[in-house]
Design an enzyme around this catalytic site. Sequence first.
Site, PDB file in Angstrom:
ATOM      1  N   HIS A   1      -6.896   1.090  -7.026  1.00 11.28           N
ATOM      2  CA  HIS A   1      -7.233   0.364  -5.791  1.00 11.28           C
ATOM      3  C   HIS A   1      -8.027  -0.889  -6.175  1.00 11.28           C
ATOM      4  O   HIS A   1      -9.220  -1.003  -5.876  1.00 11.28           O
ATOM      5  CB  HIS A   1      -8.044   1.267  -4.864  1.00 11.28           C
ATOM      6  CG  HIS A   1      -8.138   0.776  -3.457  1.00 11.28           C
ATOM      7  ND1 HIS A   1      -7.536  -0.390  -3.010  1.00 11.28           N
ATOM      8  CD2 HIS A   1      -8.801   1.282  -2.366  1.00 11.28           C
ATOM      9  CE1 HIS A   1      -7.800  -0.569  -1.734  1.00 11.28           C
ATOM     10  NE2 HIS A   1      -8.562   0.435  -1.324  1.00 11.28           N
TER      11      HIS A   1
ATOM     12  N   ARG B   1       0.889  -1.174   0.000  1.00 13.49           N
ATOM     13  CA  ARG B   1       0.000   0.000   0.000  1.00 13.49           C
ATOM     14  C   ARG B   1       0.918   1.212   0.000  1.00 13.49           C
ATOM     15  O   ARG B   1       1.614   1.491   0.984  1.00 13.49           O
ATOM     16  CB  ARG B   1      -0.898  -0.011   1.245  1.00 13.49           C
ATOM     17  CG  ARG B   1      -1.960   1.091   1.277  1.00 13.49           C
ATOM     18  CD  ARG B   1      -2.783   0.916   2.541  1.00 13.49           C
ATOM     19  NE  ARG B   1      -3.819   1.920   2.680  1.00 13.49           N
ATOM     20  CZ  ARG B   1      -5.077   1.792   2.259  1.00 13.49           C
ATOM     21  NH1 ARG B   1      -5.443   0.684   1.644  1.00 13.49           N
ATOM     22  NH2 ARG B   1      -5.955   2.752   2.456  1.00 13.49           N
TER      23      ARG B   1
ATOM     24  N   GLN C   1     -10.172  -3.164  -3.590  1.00 15.75           N
ATOM     25  CA  GLN C   1     -11.470  -2.605  -3.205  1.00 15.75           C
ATOM     26  C   GLN C   1     -12.535  -2.951  -4.230  1.00 15.75           C
ATOM     27  O   GLN C   1     -13.684  -3.251  -3.887  1.00 15.75           O
ATOM     28  CB  GLN C   1     -11.369  -1.089  -3.045  1.00 15.75           C
ATOM     29  CG  GLN C   1     -12.676  -0.419  -2.629  1.00 15.75           C
ATOM     30  CD  GLN C   1     -13.130  -0.847  -1.246  1.00 15.75           C
ATOM     31  OE1 GLN C   1     -12.384  -0.744  -0.282  1.00 15.75           O
ATOM     32  NE2 GLN C   1     -14.365  -1.324  -1.133  1.00 15.75           N
TER      33      GLN C   1
ATOM     34  N   ARG D   1     -14.081  -7.250   1.838  1.00 19.10           N
ATOM     35  CA  ARG D   1     -12.645  -7.155   1.567  1.00 19.10           C
ATOM     36  C   ARG D   1     -11.952  -8.445   2.022  1.00 19.10           C
ATOM     37  O   ARG D   1     -11.048  -8.955   1.348  1.00 19.10           O
ATOM     38  CB  ARG D   1     -12.033  -5.954   2.304  1.00 19.10           C
ATOM     39  CG  ARG D   1     -12.410  -4.572   1.769  1.00 19.10           C
ATOM     40  CD  ARG D   1     -11.759  -4.276   0.418  1.00 19.10           C
ATOM     41  NE  ARG D   1     -10.316  -4.330   0.482  1.00 19.10           N
ATOM     42  CZ  ARG D   1      -9.532  -3.327   0.890  1.00 19.10           C
ATOM     43  NH1 ARG D   1     -10.057  -2.174   1.266  1.00 19.10           N
ATOM     44  NH2 ARG D   1      -8.216  -3.454   0.880  1.00 19.10           N
TER      45      ARG D   1
ATOM     46  N   ASP E   1     -16.445   8.672  -3.104  1.00 18.43           N
ATOM     47  CA  ASP E   1     -15.263   8.604  -2.238  1.00 18.43           C
ATOM     48  C   ASP E   1     -15.071   9.987  -1.630  1.00 18.43           C
ATOM     49  O   ASP E   1     -15.708  10.967  -2.050  1.00 18.43           O
ATOM     50  CB  ASP E   1     -14.036   8.185  -3.083  1.00 18.43           C
ATOM     51  CG  ASP E   1     -12.823   7.803  -2.234  1.00 18.43           C
ATOM     52  OD1 ASP E   1     -12.955   7.727  -1.001  1.00 18.43           O
ATOM     53  OD2 ASP E   1     -11.747   7.597  -2.815  1.00 18.43           O
TER      54      ASP E   1
ATOM     55  N   CYS F   1     -16.023   3.227  -0.359  1.00 17.65           N
ATOM     56  CA  CYS F   1     -14.877   2.423   0.076  1.00 17.65           C
ATOM     57  C   CYS F   1     -14.490   2.698   1.521  1.00 17.65           C
ATOM     58  O   CYS F   1     -13.768   1.898   2.120  1.00 17.65           O
ATOM     59  CB  CYS F   1     -13.691   2.647  -0.864  1.00 17.65           C
ATOM     60  SG  CYS F   1     -13.107   4.351  -0.932  1.00 17.65           S
TER      61      CYS F   1
END
Length: 306
Positions: free
Chosen positions: A132, A105, A135, A288, A220, A260
Amino acid sequence: MATRHFLTLLDLSPEELRYLIQRAISIKNGLKTHGPTYTPFANRTLAMIFEKSSTRTRVSFETAMAQFGGHALFLSPRDTQLGRGEPIEDTARVLAEMVDAVMIRTFSHAGLEAYAAASTVPVINALTDDYHPCQLLADIMTWTELRGGVKGRTAVWIGDGNNMCHSWINAARQFDFQLRICCPEGYEPRQDILEAAGDRVTLFRDPHEAVAGADLVTTDVWASMGQEEEQAKREAAFAGLQVSEALLDRAAKDVLFLHCLPAHRGEEISETLLDDPRAVVWQEAGNRLHAQKALLEFLLIGRVDG
């Protein structure tokens, strides 16, 4: 067999991605029925390199490895030679001699690609400034669980043309659905990513027009990690793009809302939106774990029946 990495959704074929979604649902159902009795990763280790903060990513990957009978190592630049200038390619070569897979990450997607190019074990993108994809596995899994196949359906992205938006564009390509992107001028997704999606993606400026009849709406935060100093400027630019219950009313009757997380209530979403039954963000967050289990299993073992 050549090492497979998962840096974007384009690293797997559409058929492989569909398999992953169904496998994730199967793993989730098995966990509910039997508990964590399926342990294919005995003595396997996942190295987790974090240059950005995390809640869902760290907990889901650590739990995935533990429930599969393996082990996860948390590494930060403060604790490793990466923080003292060791070339990432050298770190990649060293870790590949010791661990079975690496999850990263970080900020730079180019840095992630350089790491993966030097690694002989699978590398997973757990978020970069550009993408990402993990996700999106959870998002498409949630959509599939609740509404069946996503092919031919319509999703709407409202907000910044950021890493999440880029991954939604790739998802539209790979899972064959229509994506409407509603963003202010100057905050569009990268042109090359947009162009590669062809007619599967349409740009809008008016959120009311964008959500009309849509099957799914997602958004987001307006200022992502590293953009905090732009908060006030972005709040002004994104005024009018807040997702609210009233906005969802303009979508399909059975619309789903995803985020997310973490969410900034009162900014990109209304204060009470996450309490609306159309918002399925807690199931999405929980997925997830299951989607990443399916991904890890696929990269380390291959396809599994059942």
